[in-house]
Motif scaffolding. Structure first.
Motif, mmCIF file in Angstrom:
data_model
loop_
_atom_site.group_PDB
_atom_site.id
_atom_site.type_symbol
_atom_site.label_atom_id
_atom_site.label_comp_id
_atom_site.label_asym_id
_atom_site.label_seq_id
_atom_site.Cartn_x
_atom_site.Cartn_y
_atom_site.Cartn_z
ATOM 1 N N UNK A 71 -8.471 2.350 -2.869
ATOM 2 C CA UNK A 71 -8.760 2.735 -1.494
ATOM 3 C C UNK A 71 -10.245 2.900 -1.197
ATOM 4 N N UNK A 86 -8.525 -1.349 1.874
ATOM 5 C CA UNK A 86 -7.570 -1.004 0.833
ATOM 6 C C UNK A 86 -7.058 -2.270 0.162
ATOM 7 N N UNK A 93 -3.167 1.084 -6.414
ATOM 8 C CA UNK A 93 -3.636 1.205 -5.036
ATOM 9 C C UNK A 93 -5.109 1.558 -5.110
ATOM 10 N N UNK A 115 -4.206 -3.651 -3.007
ATOM 11 C CA UNK A 115 -3.099 -3.321 -3.892
ATOM 12 C C UNK A 115 -2.901 -4.437 -4.913
#
Lengths: 113, 111
Positions: free
Chosen positions: B50, B31, B48, B33
């Motif tokens: 993922x 992940x 975000x 950000x």
């Protein structure tokens, strides 16, 4: 999205004293994180705080210097103990909210004189 | 040890121009950000990401993730002064809830 209230927003402290920073989350979260951001730098993780257990500290940070409390799922404190000018930084708390990622508190700007 | 590098560290660009900020990381992650920080302020979550190939767009900003290359990009389209800020990527450590921040890119958009 969730809101994290952090206080104080700033403080000027004498060396050798301690300051406790508080973070209040408006919903329950399992994990909270404390970061330090030195002037003009990136963020460095100090520790991870889980409710009901001891905080987990990163390399270079120790409990005696940065004790953390996590009495419930919405609140945490970080104390900066026996401060020196090198502790002057911005301290930020954050929490994970599912797939929304991490939300940060407004930060505490600490100056040690 | 996971290392996260951003480039450029500083970026000064004219309004209306396009540019890309790069975020490279050293080990597997699941992940990533992107955050924005205005001077004297806290961090605001932008994107975000993922999964491999994830692409997200909001206004003049678009972020993408290539997990095989261990690379994320933040593309700025037709920059405006209001985009002036410091942008951080943060990479999650697989199997943990911890994430490591990149060095940050200080963006200044000139009118």
């Amino acid at each position: 999205s969730a809101v994290i209230s952090q206080k104080p927003s700033r403080d000027i402290c004498q060396r050798g004293t301690s300051l406790t920073i508080q973070c209040q989350v408006d919903s329950q979260v399992t994990m909270m994180f404390w970061y330090r951001q030195q002037p003009g730098q990136s963020l460095t993780l100090i520790a991870t705080a889980n409710q009901g257990s001891e905080a987990t500290y990163e390399s270079g940070f120790v409990i005696d210097k940065f004790p953390i409390s996590r009495p419930n799922l919405t609140f945490s404190t970080l104390t900066v103990s026996n401060m020196s000018p090198e502790d002057s930084s911005i301290y930020l708390c954050s929490a994970l909210f599912g797939d929304y990622g991490y939300t940060f508190g407004s930060g505490t700007r600490l100056t040690v004189v | 040890e996971l290392k996260v590098e951003q480039n450029p560290l500083f970026l000064s660009m004219q309004e209306g121009k396009n540019y890309t900020i790069y975020c490279n990381y050293s080990t597997t992650s699941d992940r990533l950000y992107w955050y924005r920080q205005d001077p004297g302020k806290s961090l605001e979550s932008l994107f975000v990401l993922l999964s491999n190939g994830a692409v997200k767009q909001e206004g003049r900003l678009m972020a993408s993730l290539d997990t095989k290359a261990r690379l994320s990009t933040l593309h700025i389209t037709a920059a405006v002064h209001d985009l002036s800020a410091t942008y951080f990527c943060a990479v999650g450590l697989t199997g943990t809830y911890k994430y490591i921040f990149g060095t940050g890119t200080r963006l200044k958009v000139l009118a």
